[in-house]
Each structure stands twice: as C-alpha cells, then as structure tokens.
Design a protein around this motif. Sequence first.
Motif, PDB file in Angstrom:
ATOM      1  N   ARG A   1      38.130  48.883  36.419  1.00 38.10           N
ATOM      2  CA  ARG A   1      36.895  49.319  35.760  1.00 38.10           C
ATOM      3  C   ARG A   1      35.785  49.490  36.787  1.00 38.10           C
ATOM      4  NH1 ARG A   1      34.686  45.281  32.241  1.00 38.10           N
ATOM      5  NH2 ARG A   1      33.077  46.841  31.804  1.00 38.10           N
ATOM      6  N   PHE A   2      35.710  48.557  37.721  1.00 34.35           N
ATOM      7  CA  PHE A   2      34.663  48.611  38.740  1.00 34.35           C
ATOM      8  C   PHE A   2      34.828  49.837  39.633  1.00 34.35           C
ATOM      9  CE2 PHE A   2      33.075  47.327  42.989  1.00 34.35           C
ATOM     10  CZ  PHE A   2      31.738  47.183  42.665  1.00 34.35           C
ATOM     11  N   LEU A   3      36.039  50.127  40.065  1.00 35.94           N
ATOM     12  CA  LEU A   3      36.275  51.304  40.897  1.00 35.94           C
ATOM     13  C   LEU A   3      35.990  52.581  40.127  1.00 35.94           C
ATOM     14  CD1 LEU A   3      39.555  50.269  42.770  1.00 35.94           C
ATOM     15  CD2 LEU A   3      37.218  50.294  43.667  1.00 35.94           C
ATOM     16  N   ASN A   4      36.372  52.607  38.865  1.00 40.74           N
ATOM     17  CA  ASN A   4      36.102  53.786  38.049  1.00 40.74           C
ATOM     18  C   ASN A   4      34.606  53.988  37.836  1.00 40.74           C
ATOM     19  OD1 ASN A   4      38.716  54.785  37.600  1.00 40.74           O
ATOM     20  ND2 ASN A   4      39.091  53.339  35.954  1.00 40.74           N
ATOM     21  N   ALA A   5      33.842  52.899  37.870  1.00 39.59           N
ATOM     22  CA  ALA A   5      32.384  53.006  37.720  1.00 39.59           C
ATOM     23  C   ALA A   5      31.713  53.477  39.006  1.00 39.59           C
ATOM     24  CB  ALA A   5      31.796  51.656  37.299  1.00 39.59           C
ATOM     25  N   GLY A   6      32.477  53.553  40.097  1.00 37.07           N
ATOM     26  CA  GLY A   6      31.923  54.020  41.369  1.00 37.07           C
ATOM     27  C   GLY A   6      31.751  52.942  42.417  1.00 37.07           C
ATOM     28  N   GLY A   7      32.220  51.715  42.117  1.00 37.19           N
ATOM     29  CA  GLY A   7      32.116  50.629  43.092  1.00 37.19           C
ATOM     30  C   GLY A   7      32.879  50.947  44.365  1.00 37.19           C
ATOM     31  N   ARG A   8      32.380  50.456  45.494  1.00 37.04           N
ATOM     32  CA  ARG A   8      32.970  50.769  46.794  1.00 37.04           C
ATOM     33  C   ARG A   8      33.636  49.579  47.470  1.00 37.04           C
ATOM     34  NH1 ARG A   8      31.638  55.386  49.510  1.00 37.04           N
ATOM     35  NH2 ARG A   8      31.100  57.055  48.077  1.00 37.04           N
ATOM     36  N   GLY A   9      33.377  48.347  46.996  1.00 38.14           N
ATOM     37  CA  GLY A   9      33.956  47.184  47.645  1.00 38.14           C
ATOM     38  C   GLY A   9      34.216  46.085  46.637  1.00 38.14           C
ATOM     39  N   TYR A  10      35.198  45.242  46.949  1.00 37.97           N
ATOM     40  CA  TYR A  10      35.588  44.174  46.029  1.00 37.97           C
ATOM     41  C   TYR A  10      35.954  42.945  46.855  1.00 37.97           C
ATOM     42  CZ  TYR A  10      37.534  42.504  41.537  1.00 37.97           C
ATOM     43  OH  TYR A  10      37.773  41.832  40.359  1.00 37.97           O
ATOM     44  N   VAL A  11      35.109  41.904  46.777  1.00 38.10           N
ATOM     45  CA  VAL A  11      35.297  40.690  47.573  1.00 38.10           C
ATOM     46  C   VAL A  11      35.354  39.486  46.647  1.00 38.10           C
ATOM     47  CG1 VAL A  11      34.268  39.183  49.329  1.00 38.10           C
ATOM     48  CG2 VAL A  11      34.086  41.672  49.551  1.00 38.10           C
ATOM     49  N   HIS A  12      36.365  38.666  46.811  1.00 34.45           N
ATOM     50  CA  HIS A  12      36.457  37.444  46.016  1.00 34.45           C
ATOM     51  C   HIS A  12      35.471  36.421  46.571  1.00 34.45           C
ATOM     52  CE1 HIS A  12      38.322  33.856  44.137  1.00 34.45           C
ATOM     53  NE2 HIS A  12      38.681  34.733  43.209  1.00 34.45           N
ATOM     54  N   LYS A  13      34.799  35.707  45.681  1.00 35.66           N
ATOM     55  CA  LYS A  13      33.768  34.761  46.123  1.00 35.66           C
ATOM     56  C   LYS A  13      34.305  33.715  47.086  1.00 35.66           C
ATOM     57  CE  LYS A  13      30.478  35.100  42.290  1.00 35.66           C
ATOM     58  NZ  LYS A  13      29.823  34.416  41.143  1.00 35.66           N
ATOM     59  N   SER A  14      35.548  33.331  46.905  1.00 35.97           N
ATOM     60  CA  SER A  14      36.114  32.296  47.773  1.00 35.97           C
ATOM     61  C   SER A  14      36.274  32.779  49.213  1.00 35.97           C
ATOM     62  CB  SER A  14      37.479  31.852  47.236  1.00 35.97           C
ATOM     63  OG  SER A  14      38.417  32.921  47.282  1.00 35.97           O
ATOM     64  N   ALA A  15      36.254  34.115  49.410  1.00 37.58           N
ATOM     65  CA  ALA A  15      36.422  34.666  50.751  1.00 37.58           C
ATOM     66  C   ALA A  15      35.153  35.341  51.257  1.00 37.58           C
ATOM     67  CB  ALA A  15      37.579  35.667  50.761  1.00 37.58           C
ATOM     68  N   ALA A  16      34.045  35.185  50.535  1.00 37.91           N
ATOM     69  CA  ALA A  16      32.817  35.907  50.885  1.00 37.91           C
ATOM     70  C   ALA A  16      32.336  35.579  52.296  1.00 37.91           C
ATOM     71  CB  ALA A  16      31.721  35.597  49.869  1.00 37.91           C
ATOM     72  N   ASP A  17      32.460  34.324  52.699  1.00 40.91           N
ATOM     73  CA  ASP A  17      31.967  33.942  54.028  1.00 40.91           C
ATOM     74  C   ASP A  17      32.771  34.605  55.140  1.00 40.91           C
ATOM     75  OD1 ASP A  17      34.204  32.437  53.305  1.00 40.91           O
ATOM     76  OD2 ASP A  17      33.658  30.779  54.630  1.00 40.91           O
ATOM     77  N   ARG A  18      34.020  34.989  54.857  1.00 39.44           N
ATOM     78  CA  ARG A  18      34.880  35.608  55.866  1.00 39.44           C
ATOM     79  C   ARG A  18      34.891  37.136  55.784  1.00 39.44           C
ATOM     80  NH1 ARG A  18      38.063  31.945  53.321  1.00 39.44           N
ATOM     81  NH2 ARG A  18      39.442  33.580  52.516  1.00 39.44           N
ATOM     82  N   GLU A  19      34.702  37.688  54.589  1.00 42.20           N
ATOM     83  CA  GLU A  19      34.948  39.113  54.400  1.00 42.20           C
ATOM     84  C   GLU A  19      33.716  39.946  54.084  1.00 42.20           C
ATOM     85  OE1 GLU A  19      37.908  39.237  51.310  1.00 42.20           O
ATOM     86  OE2 GLU A  19      39.542  38.913  52.735  1.00 42.20           O
ATOM     87  N   LEU A  20      32.625  39.298  53.679  1.00 46.09           N
ATOM     88  CA  LEU A  20      31.504  40.063  53.142  1.00 46.09           C
ATOM     89  C   LEU A  20      30.843  40.951  54.194  1.00 46.09           C
ATOM     90  CD1 LEU A  20      29.912  40.714  50.655  1.00 46.09           C
ATOM     91  CD2 LEU A  20      28.422  38.767  51.130  1.00 46.09           C
ATOM     92  N   ILE A  21      30.640  40.441  55.399  1.00 45.89           N
ATOM     93  CA  ILE A  21      29.977  41.240  56.438  1.00 45.89           C
ATOM     94  C   ILE A  21      30.809  42.483  56.751  1.00 45.89           C
ATOM     95  CG2 ILE A  21      29.108  41.255  58.788  1.00 45.89           C
ATOM     96  CD1 ILE A  21      27.597  39.438  56.761  1.00 45.89           C
ATOM     97  N   LYS A  22      32.101  42.313  56.887  1.00 43.53           N
ATOM     98  CA  LYS A  22      32.987  43.454  57.131  1.00 43.53           C
ATOM     99  C   LYS A  22      32.931  44.434  55.963  1.00 43.53           C
ATOM    100  CE  LYS A  22      37.771  44.729  58.117  1.00 43.53           C
ATOM    101  NZ  LYS A  22      39.170  44.226  58.324  1.00 43.53           N
ATOM    102  N   ALA A  23      32.882  43.902  54.742  1.00 42.02           N
ATOM    103  CA  ALA A  23      32.832  44.767  53.562  1.00 42.02           C
ATOM    104  C   ALA A  23      31.578  45.630  53.567  1.00 42.02           C
ATOM    105  CB  ALA A  23      32.878  43.916  52.294  1.00 42.02           C
TER     106      ALA A  23
END
Length: 215
Positions: free
Chosen positions: A95-117
């Motif tokens: 649903r999020f991708l269909n709405a036009g979202g560009r990134g999807y990060v799980h909160k448990s990995a935000a500290d590792r992946e968010l900057i790259k995202a």
Amino acid sequence: MNRKIRVFLTDDHTLLRNALTMLLEGQEDMEVVGEAASGCECLEGVKHKKPDVVLMDISLPDCDGVEATGKILTALPETRVIAVTMHVEDEYLLRFLNAGGRGYVHKSAADRELIKAIHTVVKGDVFLSATGVQVMANQYCSTESVSEVTPDILSDRELQVLQFLARGFTSREIGEKLFLSPRTIETYRERITVKLKLEHRSDLVDYAIRYKLLG
C-alpha cells in the motif's frame, strides 16, 4: 557547501522523534526542519516546511501514514517519503509503495539503515530494508499476479521505462532522464501493463525483481 537535506519527522512517540532528531542532526548533510505526532499535523507541517524527505510512521492518529503519504505527494510531488515503522506485513508495504513511498525501514534497524535510506531516496532510487526485501520476496513467491510473460516481449524503450518505474521514479522524472514528455512515458506505461498483463506498481516491482531487471 551543498545545501543540507531537509527532513521532517512524523511519529506519535516523542522519544522516537527525539532519538531520530539526534541521529539526523549528527549528520553534516542533514537537518530536521519539523516534526509531527499525527497525520493531519504532518500534512500541515510539510506544506509549510517543504522538506526534501519525510519520515513517516504507518500507524498514526486520525490519518494513517499511507493515506498521509498520498496526500503529501499530491501537494508536493518532489518530496520523498520513507516509512519508518514496526509493521512488516505485505499489505502495509505494498500500500505504501502504491501511494508513492520511496523507502521502507523497520524501526528496529533505523539506527543502522536510516541514513543510507535518506541518501538513496534523495538520489531518486527506492530503498527497502532487509525486512522490506523479505516482504517483497514473500510476495513474489506467493503472488499469482506476477506475469508469466517474459521481458523479451518489450521493446528496448519499454524495458527501460519499466526499470525506472520499478525503482519508483515518476513519469515526469523518467521523462527528464529520457528526454521525453510525461505523457509519452504514461503511454509507454500503458503499453507495458497491457503487454505484461499487470496493473499496479507493486506488480511491476514484483516483475522486475523476478526477472532480475534492476541490476
């Protein structure tokens, strides 16, 4: 010095917003320009601040993150929206991708992946965390909507447009890259969906993953 990436935070948990603010403000090329605790508050703040990137929780009071994403992109199509969420179910990601979202990060990995995202979506690409990739893989394995038509039915230009679409680019952005009008890109998109017997953006992503078209 290049302009900093302007980020707007949306989450109904104050502690998480504070943690994300500390993480982002610690980056030389990023700044937090606003925050919101609900979908409606987010819409108002984003229209005022006009950020480059919105970090969006899916579960929000009054207006969920998917609905808010669609409204943001209608008003500000240049904005990139990244879901930062605990939800891992297929329905939320698709649903999020269909709405036009560009990134999807799980909160448990935000500290590792968010900057790259953030860096990824600012460049125009789509970012999926490991959890998001697994969701898409599960969708690919279980779905009956993925076309059995092979990519060789497409012309070189149609294949090129499909690759851009699967990466999340808009018709206007694809047109700029290929020196074509957005209307021409829409025509190519219609041809692609008819030839492949697919309808939704999520189906195009599934197809591109299945046939290894994203490099």
